[in-house]
Design a protein around this motif. Sequence first.
Motif, PDB file in Angstrom:
ATOM      1  N   GLY A 197       0.812  -1.211   0.000  1.00  0.00           N
ATOM      2  CA  GLY A 197       0.000   0.000   0.000  1.00  0.00           C
ATOM      3  C   GLY A 197       0.846   1.262   0.000  1.00  0.00           C
ATOM      4  N   ILE A 198       1.942   1.257   0.743  1.00  0.00           N
ATOM      5  CA  ILE A 198       2.815   2.429   0.790  1.00  0.00           C
ATOM      6  C   ILE A 198       3.446   2.693  -0.572  1.00  0.00           C
ATOM      7  CG2 ILE A 198       4.961   3.328   1.778  1.00  0.00           C
ATOM      8  CD1 ILE A 198       4.246   1.948   4.387  1.00  0.00           C
ATOM      9  N   ARG A 199       3.886   1.630  -1.249  1.00  0.00           N
ATOM     10  CA  ARG A 199       4.513   1.809  -2.559  1.00  0.00           C
ATOM     11  C   ARG A 199       3.529   2.305  -3.619  1.00  0.00           C
ATOM     12  NH1 ARG A 199       7.232  -3.067  -1.177  1.00  0.00           N
ATOM     13  NH2 ARG A 199       5.788  -4.276  -2.464  1.00  0.00           N
ATOM     14  N   SER A 200       2.230   2.101  -3.386  1.00  0.00           N
ATOM     15  CA  SER A 200       1.227   2.544  -4.359  1.00  0.00           C
ATOM     16  C   SER A 200       0.723   3.960  -4.102  1.00  0.00           C
ATOM     17  CB  SER A 200       0.034   1.574  -4.350  1.00  0.00           C
ATOM     18  OG  SER A 200      -0.663   1.647  -3.110  1.00  0.00           O
ATOM     19  N   LEU A 201       1.191   4.604  -3.037  1.00  0.00           N
ATOM     20  CA  LEU A 201       0.725   5.954  -2.726  1.00  0.00           C
ATOM     21  C   LEU A 201       1.266   6.957  -3.747  1.00  0.00           C
ATOM     22  CD1 LEU A 201       1.132   6.098   1.179  1.00  0.00           C
ATOM     23  CD2 LEU A 201      -0.942   5.686  -0.144  1.00  0.00           C
ATOM     24  N   PRO A 202       0.474   7.962  -4.107  1.00  0.00           N
ATOM     25  CA  PRO A 202       0.974   8.999  -5.034  1.00  0.00           C
ATOM     26  C   PRO A 202       2.024   9.874  -4.347  1.00  0.00           C
ATOM     27  CG  PRO A 202      -1.198   9.579  -4.205  1.00  0.00           C
ATOM     28  CD  PRO A 202      -0.922   8.185  -3.711  1.00  0.00           C
ATOM     29  N   SER A 203       2.946  10.386  -5.129  1.00  0.00           N
ATOM     30  CA  SER A 203       4.028  11.203  -4.572  1.00  0.00           C
ATOM     31  C   SER A 203       3.660  12.679  -4.469  1.00  0.00           C
ATOM     32  CB  SER A 203       5.281  11.055  -5.432  1.00  0.00           C
ATOM     33  OG  SER A 203       5.026  11.461  -6.772  1.00  0.00           O
ATOM     34  N   GLU A 204       2.630  13.132  -5.217  1.00  0.00           N
ATOM     35  CA  GLU A 204       2.306  14.567  -5.240  1.00  0.00           C
ATOM     36  C   GLU A 204       1.935  15.126  -3.873  1.00  0.00           C
ATOM     37  OE1 GLU A 204       1.171  12.341  -7.281  1.00  0.00           O
ATOM     38  OE2 GLU A 204       1.901  12.908  -9.279  1.00  0.00           O
ATOM     39  N   PRO A 205       1.089  14.453  -3.059  1.00  0.00           N
ATOM     40  CA  PRO A 205       0.774  15.026  -1.741  1.00  0.00           C
ATOM     41  C   PRO A 205       2.003  15.195  -0.850  1.00  0.00           C
ATOM     42  CG  PRO A 205      -0.812  13.333  -2.314  1.00  0.00           C
ATOM     43  CD  PRO A 205       0.289  13.241  -3.324  1.00  0.00           C
ATOM     44  N   PHE A 206       2.952  14.278  -0.930  1.00  0.00           N
ATOM     45  CA  PHE A 206       4.161  14.397  -0.115  1.00  0.00           C
ATOM     46  C   PHE A 206       5.044  15.546  -0.611  1.00  0.00           C
ATOM     47  CE2 PHE A 206       2.777   9.999   0.274  1.00  0.00           C
ATOM     48  CZ  PHE A 206       2.839   9.787   1.643  1.00  0.00           C
ATOM     49  N   GLU A 207       5.107  15.723  -1.924  1.00  0.00           N
ATOM     50  CA  GLU A 207       5.885  16.836  -2.459  1.00  0.00           C
ATOM     51  C   GLU A 207       5.261  18.166  -2.066  1.00  0.00           C
ATOM     52  OE1 GLU A 207       5.924  16.064  -6.595  1.00  0.00           O
ATOM     53  OE2 GLU A 207       7.307  14.356  -6.460  1.00  0.00           O
ATOM     54  N   ALA A 208       3.927  18.228  -2.098  1.00  0.00           N
ATOM     55  CA  ALA A 208       3.253  19.464  -1.686  1.00  0.00           C
ATOM     56  C   ALA A 208       3.482  19.745  -0.208  1.00  0.00           C
ATOM     57  CB  ALA A 208       1.757  19.363  -1.980  1.00  0.00           C
ATOM     58  N   ALA A 209       3.463  18.712   0.620  1.00  0.00           N
ATOM     59  CA  ALA A 209       3.717  18.898   2.045  1.00  0.00           C
ATOM     60  C   ALA A 209       5.152  19.356   2.293  1.00  0.00           C
ATOM     61  CB  ALA A 209       3.441  17.598   2.793  1.00  0.00           C
ATOM     62  N   PRO A 216       9.441  14.957   8.077  1.00  0.00           N
ATOM     63  CA  PRO A 216       9.094  13.544   7.846  1.00  0.00           C
ATOM     64  C   PRO A 216       7.990  13.039   8.753  1.00  0.00           C
ATOM     65  CG  PRO A 216      11.484  13.851   7.926  1.00  0.00           C
ATOM     66  CD  PRO A 216      10.877  15.137   8.358  1.00  0.00           C
ATOM     67  N   VAL A 217       7.994  13.464  10.031  1.00  0.00           N
ATOM     68  CA  VAL A 217       6.978  12.981  10.964  1.00  0.00           C
ATOM     69  C   VAL A 217       5.605  13.511  10.583  1.00  0.00           C
ATOM     70  CG1 VAL A 217       6.226  12.956  13.363  1.00  0.00           C
ATOM     71  CG2 VAL A 217       8.665  12.757  12.819  1.00  0.00           C
ATOM     72  N   LYS A 218       5.512  14.792  10.267  1.00  0.00           N
ATOM     73  CA  LYS A 218       4.228  15.375   9.896  1.00  0.00           C
ATOM     74  C   LYS A 218       3.715  14.791   8.578  1.00  0.00           C
ATOM     75  CE  LYS A 218       4.440  19.794  12.328  1.00  0.00           C
ATOM     76  NZ  LYS A 218       4.381  21.270  12.193  1.00  0.00           N
ATOM     77  N   LYS A 219       4.607  14.555   7.641  1.00  0.00           N
ATOM     78  CA  LYS A 219       4.175  13.957   6.377  1.00  0.00           C
ATOM     79  C   LYS A 219       3.646  12.542   6.595  1.00  0.00           C
ATOM     80  CE  LYS A 219       7.978  14.735   4.051  1.00  0.00           C
ATOM     81  NZ  LYS A 219       8.925  14.731   2.900  1.00  0.00           N
ATOM     82  N   ALA A 220       4.283  11.802   7.503  1.00  0.00           N
ATOM     83  CA  ALA A 220       3.820  10.442   7.772  1.00  0.00           C
ATOM     84  C   ALA A 220       2.465  10.441   8.468  1.00  0.00           C
ATOM     85  CB  ALA A 220       4.847   9.703   8.613  1.00  0.00           C
ATOM     86  N   LEU A 221       2.285  11.346   9.457  1.00  0.00           N
ATOM     87  CA  LEU A 221       1.058  11.343  10.257  1.00  0.00           C
ATOM     88  C   LEU A 221      -0.123  11.978   9.538  1.00  0.00           C
ATOM     89  CD1 LEU A 221       2.460  12.276  13.811  1.00  0.00           C
ATOM     90  CD2 LEU A 221       1.767  10.031  12.971  1.00  0.00           C
ATOM     91  N   PHE A 222       0.131  13.101   8.817  1.00  0.00           N
ATOM     92  CA  PHE A 222      -0.982  13.880   8.271  1.00  0.00           C
ATOM     93  C   PHE A 222      -1.174  13.704   6.770  1.00  0.00           C
ATOM     94  CE2 PHE A 222       0.555  16.244  12.016  1.00  0.00           C
ATOM     95  CZ  PHE A 222      -0.605  16.192  12.782  1.00  0.00           C
ATOM     96  N   VAL A 223      -0.233  13.021   6.114  1.00  0.00           N
ATOM     97  CA  VAL A 223      -0.378  12.754   4.688  1.00  0.00           C
ATOM     98  C   VAL A 223      -0.405  11.245   4.418  1.00  0.00           C
ATOM     99  CG1 VAL A 223       0.587  13.103   2.391  1.00  0.00           C
ATOM    100  CG2 VAL A 223       0.789  14.906   4.102  1.00  0.00           C
ATOM    101  N   GLY A 224       0.614  10.536   4.925  1.00  0.00           N
ATOM    102  CA  GLY A 224       0.729   9.115   4.638  1.00  0.00           C
ATOM    103  C   GLY A 224      -0.376   8.284   5.258  1.00  0.00           C
ATOM    104  N   LEU A 225      -0.624   8.469   6.557  1.00  0.00           N
ATOM    105  CA  LEU A 225      -1.639   7.642   7.230  1.00  0.00           C
ATOM    106  C   LEU A 225      -3.047   7.840   6.667  1.00  0.00           C
ATOM    107  CD1 LEU A 225      -0.606   7.578  11.001  1.00  0.00           C
ATOM    108  CD2 LEU A 225      -0.579   5.711   9.339  1.00  0.00           C
ATOM    109  N   PRO A 226      -3.501   9.093   6.418  1.00  0.00           N
ATOM    110  CA  PRO A 226      -4.833   9.227   5.806  1.00  0.00           C
ATOM    111  C   PRO A 226      -4.943   8.552   4.440  1.00  0.00           C
ATOM    112  CG  PRO A 226      -4.160  11.300   6.784  1.00  0.00           C
ATOM    113  CD  PRO A 226      -2.969  10.406   6.840  1.00  0.00           C
ATOM    114  N   LEU A 227      -3.878   8.629   3.640  1.00  0.00           N
ATOM    115  CA  LEU A 227      -3.919   7.971   2.332  1.00  0.00           C
ATOM    116  C   LEU A 227      -3.881   6.457   2.457  1.00  0.00           C
ATOM    117  CD1 LEU A 227      -1.463  10.252   0.293  1.00  0.00           C
ATOM    118  CD2 LEU A 227      -3.959  10.176   0.133  1.00  0.00           C
ATOM    119  N   LEU A 228      -3.299   5.973   3.540  1.00  0.00           N
ATOM    120  CA  LEU A 228      -3.140   4.531   3.745  1.00  0.00           C
ATOM    121  C   LEU A 228      -4.306   3.935   4.525  1.00  0.00           C
ATOM    122  CD1 LEU A 228      -0.790   2.640   2.917  1.00  0.00           C
ATOM    123  CD2 LEU A 228       0.078   2.843   5.240  1.00  0.00           C
TER     124      LEU A 228
END
Length: 311
Positions: A197-209, A216-228
């Motif tokens: 699931g992590i490998r299938s996530l789009p990269s654009e939201p992380f680049e915008a963040a 890294p912590v905020k991107k994981a908690l507020f971008v990665g987890l909601p997408l996952l």
Amino acid sequence: MSTTRTIITPRGQRPVARGRKSFDPVSQGTLPFLIPALIATVALVLLPVLYTIWLSLTDQDIAGNNNGFVGFENFATMFQNPEFWNSLFVTLQLFIVCLVVETLLGLALGYLLSRDVPGRAVFQGLMLIPAITASVAVALVWMLIYDPTLGAANQLLQAVGLDPVVWLGSREMAPWSIAIVDIWQWTPFMALIISAGIRSLPSEPFEAASIDGAGPVKKALFVGLPLLRSVLLVAMLLRTVDLIRFFDTIYIMTQGGPVNATNTLNVYGYRAAFIDQEPSYAAALQLSLFVLVILIAAIFTFVRKRSTDVE
């Protein structure tokens, strides 16, 4: 490639879209191919459930002698039995502990597996060994590990200066010992699903963040987890069905003991049917387990649907 034509209609009427037809197994001629699957579903799922319901409403012994219809007497006896409530508590205890720990460890391990490092494919294959190993073999190996005198677990504790532990013979430690076995066996399964699931996530939201200054912590908690979220819910649902029906490892290692400390609903139902020789009462127990599985699965499905609608 099919196109969609819009039919112009008089004012006040909705236009009708043409070109895309709904699938109809009768008109498409696929119904004969579905009949074997329907027959197998009825034979393997529906009929056993109906027979269990009928058995729970009667008084039948292990020899098959039926003493007639008793209604909900078996269910009344079940709800008045303290052993039932203890088995329900043990079932939910193991379910919650194992699911939470396996999800958290699987999330951490899945993140590591999602990184492009040499030998990742080989390591993923090795991680699947506990999950594909027969539960009976796993239980026997861990019984040797938990052996009070020669087991590796107590030898490890003594090597670091701690006292040995009675892993399976103590009412306090037995449930946690069973939980450790399940966590060891099934955390890699969760990790592999989450890593995919992590490998299938789009990269654009992380680049915008990152542009907004998120670390890294905020991107994981507020971008990665909601997408996952959807992937996590599917993985948790798969483990939920197995954890609620937890039987083979427990029965091999403790048979529900000591003093019913690991006596889950599944183990309790088995003992009621084949040891106490009360099949009708055991049917009532298994129906309660069936309802519990459906209820928890429905909760996960509802949460997943809500999360999908929000996205």
